[in-house]
Write a protein that holds these residues in place. Structure first.
Motif, PDB file in Angstrom:
ATOM      1  N   LYS A   1       0.677  -1.177  -0.191  1.00 39.32           N
ATOM      2  CA  LYS A   1       0.056   0.102   0.161  1.00 39.32           C
ATOM      3  C   LYS A   1       0.809   1.169  -0.044  1.00 39.32           C
ATOM      4  O   LYS A   1       0.388   2.387  -0.253  1.00 39.32           O
ATOM      5  N   THR A   2       2.047   1.166   0.186  1.00 33.90           N
ATOM      6  CA  THR A   2       3.071   2.214   0.406  1.00 33.90           C
ATOM      7  C   THR A   2       4.319   1.982  -0.368  1.00 33.90           C
ATOM      8  O   THR A   2       4.757   0.764  -0.635  1.00 33.90           O
ATOM      9  N   ILE A   3       5.171   3.053  -0.694  1.00 35.01           N
ATOM     10  CA  ILE A   3       6.505   2.973  -1.013  1.00 35.01           C
ATOM     11  C   ILE A   3       7.566   2.073  -0.119  1.00 35.01           C
ATOM     12  O   ILE A   3       8.108   1.330  -0.720  1.00 35.01           O
ATOM     13  N   PRO A   4       7.458   2.612   1.065  1.00 36.28           N
ATOM     14  CA  PRO A   4       8.389   1.770   2.069  1.00 36.28           C
ATOM     15  C   PRO A   4       7.810   0.071   1.734  1.00 36.28           C
ATOM     16  O   PRO A   4       8.989  -0.916   1.827  1.00 36.28           O
ATOM     17  N   GLU A   5       6.825  -0.347   1.802  1.00 32.93           N
ATOM     18  CA  GLU A   5       6.162  -1.491   1.591  1.00 32.93           C
ATOM     19  C   GLU A   5       6.536  -2.186   0.346  1.00 32.93           C
ATOM     20  O   GLU A   5       7.197  -3.284   0.221  1.00 32.93           O
ATOM     21  N   LEU A   6       6.570  -1.462  -0.724  1.00 35.24           N
ATOM     22  CA  LEU A   6       7.229  -1.749  -1.874  1.00 35.24           C
ATOM     23  C   LEU A   6       8.691  -1.869  -1.925  1.00 35.24           C
ATOM     24  O   LEU A   6       9.179  -3.117  -2.528  1.00 35.24           O
ATOM     25  N   ILE A   7       9.230  -1.258  -1.353  1.00 35.74           N
ATOM     26  CA  ILE A   7      10.947  -1.374  -1.185  1.00 35.74           C
ATOM     27  C   ILE A   7      11.252  -2.556  -0.491  1.00 35.74           C
ATOM     28  O   ILE A   7      11.994  -3.602  -0.722  1.00 35.74           O
ATOM     29  N   VAL A   8      10.550  -3.051   0.523  1.00 31.88           N
ATOM     30  CA  VAL A   8      10.558  -4.304   1.293  1.00 31.88           C
ATOM     31  C   VAL A   8      10.268  -5.413   0.553  1.00 31.88           C
ATOM     32  O   VAL A   8      10.957  -6.498   0.538  1.00 31.88           O
ATOM     33  N   TYR A   9       9.405  -5.067  -0.200  1.00 34.35           N
ATOM     34  CA  TYR A   9       8.704  -6.401  -0.972  1.00 34.35           C
ATOM     35  C   TYR A   9       9.732  -6.708  -2.212  1.00 34.35           C
ATOM     36  O   TYR A   9      10.186  -8.127  -2.348  1.00 34.35           O
ATOM     37  N   ILE A  10      10.400  -5.788  -2.750  1.00 29.61           N
ATOM     38  CA  ILE A  10      11.314  -5.980  -3.871  1.00 29.61           C
ATOM     39  C   ILE A  10      12.386  -6.610  -3.173  1.00 29.61           C
ATOM     40  O   ILE A  10      13.018  -7.618  -3.709  1.00 29.61           O
ATOM     41  N   LYS A  11      12.909  -6.432  -2.176  1.00 32.07           N
ATOM     42  CA  LYS A  11      14.090  -6.769  -1.355  1.00 32.07           C
ATOM     43  C   LYS A  11      13.809  -8.129  -0.999  1.00 32.07           C
ATOM     44  O   LYS A  11      14.722  -9.087  -1.286  1.00 32.07           O
ATOM     45  N   ALA A  12      12.568  -8.516  -0.698  1.00 29.37           N
ATOM     46  CA  ALA A  12      12.182  -9.831  -0.329  1.00 29.37           C
ATOM     47  C   ALA A  12      11.746 -10.750  -1.373  1.00 29.37           C
ATOM     48  O   ALA A  12      12.062 -12.094  -1.370  1.00 29.37           O
ATOM     49  N   HIS A  13      11.598 -10.172  -2.664  1.00 33.54           N
ATOM     50  CA  HIS A  13      11.096 -11.074  -3.879  1.00 33.54           C
ATOM     51  C   HIS A  13      11.934 -10.443  -4.899  1.00 33.54           C
ATOM     52  O   HIS A  13      11.176  -9.956  -5.895  1.00 33.54           O
ATOM     53  N   PRO A  14      13.297 -10.645  -5.104  1.00 36.99           N
ATOM     54  CA  PRO A  14      13.778 -10.019  -6.248  1.00 36.99           C
ATOM     55  C   PRO A  14      13.243 -10.773  -7.414  1.00 36.99           C
ATOM     56  O   PRO A  14      13.055 -12.063  -7.600  1.00 36.99           O
ATOM     57  N   ASP A  15      13.188  -9.766  -8.666  1.00 34.32           N
ATOM     58  CA  ASP A  15      12.772 -10.502  -9.801  1.00 34.32           C
ATOM     59  C   ASP A  15      11.645 -10.735 -10.186  1.00 34.32           C
ATOM     60  O   ASP A  15      11.024 -11.555 -11.133  1.00 34.32           O
ATOM     61  N   LYS A  16      10.475 -10.578  -9.174  1.00 36.87           N
ATOM     62  CA  LYS A  16       9.225 -11.017  -9.105  1.00 36.87           C
ATOM     63  C   LYS A  16       8.172  -9.830  -9.645  1.00 36.87           C
ATOM     64  O   LYS A  16       7.209 -10.131 -10.398  1.00 36.87           O
ATOM     65  N   LEU A  17       8.598  -8.644  -9.556  1.00 29.66           N
ATOM     66  CA  LEU A  17       7.769  -7.512 -10.060  1.00 29.66           C
ATOM     67  C   LEU A  17       8.535  -6.953 -11.171  1.00 29.66           C
ATOM     68  O   LEU A  17       9.408  -6.814 -11.500  1.00 29.66           O
ATOM     69  N   ASN A  18       7.585  -6.392 -12.187  1.00 31.09           N
ATOM     70  CA  ASN A  18       7.919  -5.671 -13.448  1.00 31.09           C
ATOM     71  C   ASN A  18       7.067  -4.242 -13.296  1.00 31.09           C
ATOM     72  O   ASN A  18       6.098  -4.200 -12.596  1.00 31.09           O
ATOM     73  N   TYR A  19       7.717  -3.113 -14.067  1.00 28.44           N
ATOM     74  CA  TYR A  19       6.790  -2.014 -14.130  1.00 28.44           C
ATOM     75  C   TYR A  19       6.712  -1.620 -15.256  1.00 28.44           C
ATOM     76  O   TYR A  19       7.698  -1.781 -16.343  1.00 28.44           O
ATOM     77  N   GLY A  20       5.729  -0.794 -15.690  1.00 29.75           N
ATOM     78  CA  GLY A  20       5.464  -0.291 -17.264  1.00 29.75           C
ATOM     79  C   GLY A  20       5.368   1.207 -17.106  1.00 29.75           C
ATOM     80  O   GLY A  20       5.146   1.794 -16.162  1.00 29.75           O
ATOM     81  N   SER A  21       5.648   1.590 -18.170  1.00 29.11           N
ATOM     82  CA  SER A  21       5.546   2.884 -18.493  1.00 29.11           C
ATOM     83  C   SER A  21       5.051   3.167 -20.341  1.00 29.11           C
ATOM     84  O   SER A  21       4.829   2.148 -20.923  1.00 29.11           O
ATOM     85  N   SER A  22       4.823   4.318 -20.311  1.00 28.00           N
ATOM     86  CA  SER A  22       4.340   4.689 -21.583  1.00 28.00           C
ATOM     87  C   SER A  22       5.424   4.587 -22.764  1.00 28.00           C
ATOM     88  O   SER A  22       5.017   5.052 -24.109  1.00 28.00           O
ATOM     89  N   GLY A  23       6.470   4.261 -22.387  1.00 24.55           N
ATOM     90  CA  GLY A  23       7.627   4.098 -23.376  1.00 24.55           C
ATOM     91  C   GLY A  23       8.842   4.467 -23.099  1.00 24.55           C
ATOM     92  O   GLY A  23       9.150   5.078 -22.072  1.00 24.55           O
ATOM     93  N   VAL A  24       9.960   3.749 -23.729  1.00 23.25           N
ATOM     94  CA  VAL A  24      11.373   3.972 -23.310  1.00 23.25           C
ATOM     95  C   VAL A  24      11.706   5.534 -23.607  1.00 23.25           C
ATOM     96  O   VAL A  24      11.418   6.270 -24.645  1.00 23.25           O
ATOM     97  N   GLY A  25      12.192   5.987 -22.527  1.00 24.44           N
ATOM     98  CA  GLY A  25      12.790   7.330 -22.562  1.00 24.44           C
ATOM     99  C   GLY A  25      11.749   8.494 -22.163  1.00 24.44           C
ATOM    100  O   GLY A  25      12.147   9.582 -22.207  1.00 24.44           O
ATOM    101  N   GLN A  26      10.533   8.072 -21.963  1.00 27.32           N
ATOM    102  CA  GLN A  26       9.413   8.985 -21.776  1.00 27.32           C
ATOM    103  C   GLN A  26       9.540   9.260 -20.453  1.00 27.32           C
ATOM    104  O   GLN A  26      10.343   8.671 -19.334  1.00 27.32           O
ATOM    105  N   SER A  27       8.866  10.581 -19.803  1.00 24.76           N
ATOM    106  CA  SER A  27       9.232  10.871 -18.490  1.00 24.76           C
ATOM    107  C   SER A  27       8.966   9.859 -17.578  1.00 24.76           C
ATOM    108  O   SER A  27       9.550   9.494 -16.377  1.00 24.76           O
TER     109      SER A  27
END
Length: 334
Positions: A144-170
């Protein structure tokens, strides 16, 4: 809750303003610069987006203030670089104006190998508005929060991906910078535009989405996505319960990314013309009707002098260059 309005509604409202009577506005000093022919406002984006909305608001205001026709020309393509290159070729006589944004006016200088214009070919006049980017999670991810996201990624490396509107976009570079500052890794999944990226996030095909505030915010307010943070130093009036990124972790204390929309002249434009346009931007942004539209966009006004805007552009260009260099990104203008 602040009522949200659609992009189409914003565009219609802005376009409607362009029918205002073309009458000189009282209160000008006798020596003020005025255009002597029609004014072109180049918008390096398609109709309907924030760049276009701000261009049409500016056109309607200048038409009344200066007593000359002010016409918006949409010159989209190349991530905004096609219209910006067109601007760089214009005479600096005060009759051609560019409404710019981070893509062609800060990011492009570092990411494109074959860019046909340079930063010093444009004269900054003033910024107009800033809109945050937003970080969202699919509800299936137990955070639910950024700190929880940081903890989750550390505990589950390579499990999450993130999307955006395109390479090099803001939004992509926002995610890249966040990962650089936190020392974490997620696989980037680029899409061809914000719409497809949002649909993938809603479907759960990607777990984390870095996006402009719109179109994601309505999905957050409807509970379809979890809003984790906005990327400006301050919270956003449209979603005051979503924290600013710099509130969430010590390593993010200086985090500041926004989609900004500002005004440029060609290099060599007379100082009198620059000062006249700058003054009219200040008047436009102070108007109650303009502020209502800007607030509904989730934006805040950001007027500045030409010197202040120039300093801001230099800082934005340097910030994105550091991110791009660390990512090793190089592209060709398409």
């Amino acid at each position: 809750m602040t009522r949200l309005i659609t992009r189409r509604g914003l565009l219609s409202a802005a376009a409607g303003l362009s029918t205002a009577a073309v009458l000189p506005r009282a209160g000008h000093a006798a020596g003020d610069w005025r255009p002597t022919e029609n004014v072109r406002i180049i918008v390096p984006a398609a109709a309907g987006g924030s760049t276009d909305v701000m261009g049409r608001l500016l056109a309607a205001h200048l038409q009344t203030a200066w007593g000359q026709s002010a016409v918006v020309e949409n010159r989209s393509g190349g991530g905004g670089t096609i219209g910006t290159a067109e601007m760089a070729r214009q005479k600096g006589d005060g009759h051609t104006i560019l409404v710019g944004n981070p893509g062609p006016n800060a990011i492009a200088y570092s990411i494109f190998k074959n860019l046909s214009y340079k930063q010093d070919q444009l004269q900054p006049v003033s910024n107009m508005i800033r809109i945050p980017n937003i970080v969202c999670a699919h509800p299936s991810v137990p955070i639910k929060t950024i700190p929880e996201l940081i903890v989750y990624i550390k505990a589950h490396p390579d499990k999450l991906n993130y999307g955006s509107s395109g390479v090099g976009q803001s939004p992509h570079l926002t995610g890249a910078w966040w990962l650089q500052l936190t020392g974490l890794k997620m696989q980037h999944v680029p899409f061809r535009g914000a719409g497809p990226a949002l649909q993938a996030a809603l479907a759960g095909d990607i777990q984390i989405l870095f996006d402009n505030l719109y179109p994601s915010l309505p999905q957050v307010l409807d509970g379809k996505l979890t809003g984790l943070a906005v990327t400006t130093p301050e919270r956003n009036a449209q979603a005051p319960n979503i924290p600013a990124m710099r509130e969430t972790a010590p390593e993010l204390a200086k985090f500041d990314v926004s989609s900004w929309f500002g005004v440029f002249y060609p290099k060599g434009t007379p100082t009198a013309a620059v000062e006249s346009l700058n003054k009219e931007i200040k008047v436009l942004l102070a108007r109650a009707d303009t502020q209502k539209t800007i607030t509904a966009m989730g934006a805040v006004t950001d007027y500045g002098t030409p010197a202040q805007f120039s300093t801001f552009i230099d800082a934005e260009t340097a910030k994105f260059k550091a991110i791009i260099d660390k990512e090793g990104l190089q592209m060709d203008v398409q």
